[in-house]
Design an enzyme around this catalytic site. Sequence first.
Site, PDB file in Angstrom:
ATOM      1  N   GLY A  13     -11.156  -3.564  -6.604  1.00 30.19           N
ATOM      2  CA  GLY A  13     -10.733  -4.821  -5.998  1.00 30.19           C
ATOM      3  C   GLY A  13      -9.651  -5.529  -6.787  1.00 30.19           C
ATOM      4  N   GLY A  63      -8.483 -14.620   6.088  1.00 30.08           N
ATOM      5  CA  GLY A  63      -9.368 -15.654   5.579  1.00 30.08           C
ATOM      6  C   GLY A  63      -8.647 -16.993   5.593  1.00 30.08           C
ATOM      7  CG  ASN A 106      -1.259  -3.458   3.759  1.00 32.95           C
ATOM      8  OD1 ASN A 106      -1.528  -3.049   2.639  1.00 32.95           O
ATOM      9  ND2 ASN A 106      -1.141  -4.744   4.038  1.00 32.95           N
ATOM     10  CG  HIS A 131      41.722  15.589  15.236  1.00 37.57           C
ATOM     11  ND1 HIS A 131      42.328  14.503  15.813  1.00 37.57           N
ATOM     12  CD2 HIS A 131      42.731  16.432  14.908  1.00 37.57           C
ATOM     13  CE1 HIS A 131      43.637  14.685  15.842  1.00 37.57           C
ATOM     14  NE2 HIS A 131      43.904  15.843  15.297  1.00 37.57           N
TER      15      HIS A 131
END
Length: 433
Positions: free
Chosen positions: A80, A138, A224, A339
Site C-alpha cells: 500500500g 473517496g 492506470n 520525388h
Amino acid sequence: MLSVIILAAGKGTRMRSSLPKTLHTICGEPMLFYILETAFSISDDVHLILHHQQERIKEAVLERFKGVIFHTQIVEKYSGTGGAIMQKDKTPISTKHERVLILNADMPLITKDALAPLLESKNNAIGLLHLADPKGYGRVVLENHQVKKIVEEKDANDEEKEIKSVNAGVYGFERDFLEKYLPKLHDQNAQKEYYLTDLIALGINENETIDAIFLKEECFLGVNSQTERAKAEEIMLERLRKNAMDLGVVMQLPNSIYLEKGVSFKGECVLEQGVRLIGNCLIENAHIKAYSVIEESQIVNSSVGPFAHARPKSVICNSHVGNFVETKNAKLQGTKAGHLSYLGDCEIGKNTNVGAGVITCNYDGKKKHQTIIGENVFIGSDSQLVAPINIGSNVLIGSGTTITKDIPSGSLSLSRAPQTNIENGYFKFFKKP
C-alpha cells in the site's frame, strides 16, 4: 528545501502490458521521467520507491538521471501507499530535509507551478481535486479549509456522496508527523494494505492541522490504463503545441500534428497538417509539408514533403526534399530531391539534383555502406547508386544508370544497354495480324 518521495512500486495491471507502467511513454518520454524532472526542479533529495520490475525501471532511470535515491518497498510485509515509505521497523525512510512531498509516479502532467499551492503550505497538507463527477473516489470532508475526515465512497452517506472534493494523491508532511504516526498505521482493511489516507486520519484524531490544498485537475490525472495514458498524452500534446506556437511556429490543423518533448524550434517554421516530429529534432526556418515524418533529425532552411520521411540522423540544410522521399543517416546541403527517392547513409553536396526514383543502394545483405556525392551533380531519374561509392563534383549521370564504380569529377556516366526497336515486334509477340 524539501525532500520528494515518488511512489512507483505498483504492477500497473490495468495497462495490460509487460512494460512497467511508469515506463510507458507520453510524447516520447517515459511518464516516470516527467515526474522526476519536476521533482528535481524543486528538490535536491529525490527518492524513488520501487518493487515490480525494479531493475528494469532503475536501469532506465540511471541512463537519464543522476542523484536518484532508490528504495525497494517491502510489499510482502508493508503493502500500500503507506507501506511504500516504511522501513523494516515501520519508521519512515530517511530523508535529507524535514519537509517531505509525496507524489505518485503515474502522474506525468504534474508541473512545478501546479504544485506551488501545496509547496507554499507550512502545515501537513493533502492535495485535493474538485470533480464535477466524483463517482468512484473517496470524499474529503472539510471544515474551515481543514481536513475533517476522508470517507471511502462505499462508506459515505448520501450527504457525503454529494461532496465534490477528492484526494489528488499528493501529500506534504513534516518529518516529525511521519515519525509519530507512521508506526501506528495498520492494515486492518479489506485490501490488507497500509494507506497514507489512514495516516491523515490518525493525525486528525489527535487534532493535528491538515491543510486542504485544491489543485488543478488537469495536472493530476493518474494513468492506470491505456485509455488514461492516451488522455494524458493528448493533454501533453496540447502543451507542446501551445509552447511551439508561442514561439511563432505556424501550425495548420494543430490537432492533427504530433510532436514529442525533444523537438526544438528556431526561426520561422511552418508545420502542415498530419506532420509527426519524433524524438530529438531541430526544426529551424523550415517548412514541413503535410503528412511528413521527421525522426531524430535536423531540418534547417529547408522544405520537406508532403509525404516525406526523414529517418534518424538526417541533416537536411538549405535543401528541398519532396513527396515520397525517404532519407536516413543522410547529410544534404543545398540539395534538391523532388520525388520518389531513397537516400540512405549518404552525403550530398551543394547544387545537386536528385531525379525521381534515385536509390542509394546502401545495404549488401551484411553491412551498410556510404555514398558520397559532390557538388553540382545531376543524377537522372531511376538511377541506382550501389555503395560504397564516391561521386565527384560536376558530374552528370544519365537516367536509368546503375553506378557501381567511383565517378571522377567532370564526368558523364551512362550504363544503359543500347535501345533496340524490333519492327512489327508487337504483332509477332502477340501473334496478331
